[in-house]
Design a protein around this motif. Structure first.
Motif, PDB file in Angstrom:
ATOM      1  N   ARG A  82      -7.323  -0.005  -6.560  1.00 33.31           N
ATOM      2  CA  ARG A  82      -5.831   0.303  -6.623  1.00 33.31           C
ATOM      3  C   ARG A  82      -6.158   2.055  -6.938  1.00 33.31           C
ATOM      4  NH1 ARG A  82      -1.555  -3.832  -8.402  1.00 33.31           N
ATOM      5  NH2 ARG A  82      -1.570  -4.974  -6.420  1.00 33.31           N
ATOM      6  N   ARG A  83      -7.036   2.410  -8.122  1.00 29.34           N
ATOM      7  CA  ARG A  83      -7.056   3.824  -8.486  1.00 29.34           C
ATOM      8  C   ARG A  83      -7.797   4.694  -7.579  1.00 29.34           C
ATOM      9  NH1 ARG A  83      -5.368   8.078 -10.257  1.00 29.34           N
ATOM     10  NH2 ARG A  83      -6.980   9.284 -11.714  1.00 29.34           N
ATOM     11  N   ARG A  85      -8.215   4.066  -4.254  1.00 29.61           N
ATOM     12  CA  ARG A  85      -6.994   4.204  -3.252  1.00 29.61           C
ATOM     13  C   ARG A  85      -6.582   5.406  -3.621  1.00 29.61           C
ATOM     14  NH1 ARG A  85      -3.528  -0.597  -1.464  1.00 29.61           N
ATOM     15  NH2 ARG A  85      -2.629  -0.057  -3.262  1.00 29.61           N
ATOM     16  N   GLN A  86      -5.723   5.392  -4.743  1.00 24.43           N
ATOM     17  CA  GLN A  86      -5.013   6.662  -5.085  1.00 24.43           C
ATOM     18  C   GLN A  86      -5.985   8.067  -4.828  1.00 24.43           C
ATOM     19  OE1 GLN A  86      -3.591   5.729  -8.959  1.00 24.43           O
ATOM     20  NE2 GLN A  86      -1.745   4.463  -8.337  1.00 24.43           N
ATOM     21  N   ASP A  89      -6.417   8.770  -1.497  1.00 18.46           N
ATOM     22  CA  ASP A  89      -5.239   9.257  -0.837  1.00 18.46           C
ATOM     23  C   ASP A  89      -5.094  10.980  -1.179  1.00 18.46           C
ATOM     24  OD1 ASP A  89      -4.742   7.029   0.629  1.00 18.46           O
ATOM     25  OD2 ASP A  89      -3.248   6.351  -0.947  1.00 18.46           O
ATOM     26  N   ALA A  90      -5.203  11.173  -2.347  1.00 17.23           N
ATOM     27  CA  ALA A  90      -5.108  12.540  -2.955  1.00 17.23           C
ATOM     28  C   ALA A  90      -5.991  13.537  -2.315  1.00 17.23           C
ATOM     29  CB  ALA A  90      -5.134  12.551  -4.397  1.00 17.23           C
ATOM     30  N   THR A  97      -9.794   5.030   1.689  1.00 15.69           N
ATOM     31  CA  THR A  97      -8.439   4.250   1.490  1.00 15.69           C
ATOM     32  C   THR A  97      -8.809   3.007   2.378  1.00 15.69           C
ATOM     33  OG1 THR A  97      -7.444   6.472   1.282  1.00 15.69           O
ATOM     34  CG2 THR A  97      -6.050   4.618   2.066  1.00 15.69           C
ATOM     35  N   ASN A 101      -8.328  -0.799   0.776  1.00 20.26           N
ATOM     36  CA  ASN A 101      -7.456  -1.844   1.359  1.00 20.26           C
ATOM     37  C   ASN A 101      -8.196  -2.892   1.465  1.00 20.26           C
ATOM     38  OD1 ASN A 101      -5.313   0.109   0.782  1.00 20.26           O
ATOM     39  ND2 ASN A 101      -5.337   1.077   2.934  1.00 20.26           N
TER      40      ASN A 101
END
Length: 107
Positions: A82-83, A85-86, A89-90, A97, A101
């Motif tokens: 999840r980190r 992915r964050q 995204d940034a 990403t 997922n």
């Protein structure tokens, strides 16, 4: 971690190691939210017997986790993905990403 989520994860990882009867009772009470009385009546045992079985199952599942740490590892990996992915995204890194997922879905 919320008790229900913890019980669910422990059962997901180690439930197959319980006997069929233990699985049946545990699923009915914990996962399907039947009352102890309902399960006891259906199975022809006492309410206390159902309560004791749930308590024993929880203890057994926690012992497996204490030895194998599979749920702990799963949660740690899920949080790390999840980190990732964050961060992706940034940085607008869509491929990263997408991969993160996919991995989360497989967990």
């Amino acid at each position: 971690m919320e008790k229900f989520v913890e019980q669910t994860l422990l059962y997901d990882f180690y439930g197959e190691l319980l006997t069929e009867r233990q699985q049946q009772i545990y699923e009915s009470v914990v996962l399907e939210d039947y009352s102890l009385s309902e399960v006891a009546e259906e199975l022809g045992i006492s309410r206390q017997g159902v309560h004791d079985m749930i308590k024993r199952c929880n203890h057994t599942l926690e012992e497996y986790e204490g030895k194998l740490h599979l749920v702990e590892k799963f949660i740690r990996i899920r949080d790390q993905i999840r980190r990732i992915r964050q961060l992706a995204d940034a940085c607008q890194a869509q491929e990263i990403t997408d991969i993160s997922n996919e991995i989360l879905e497989e967990l």
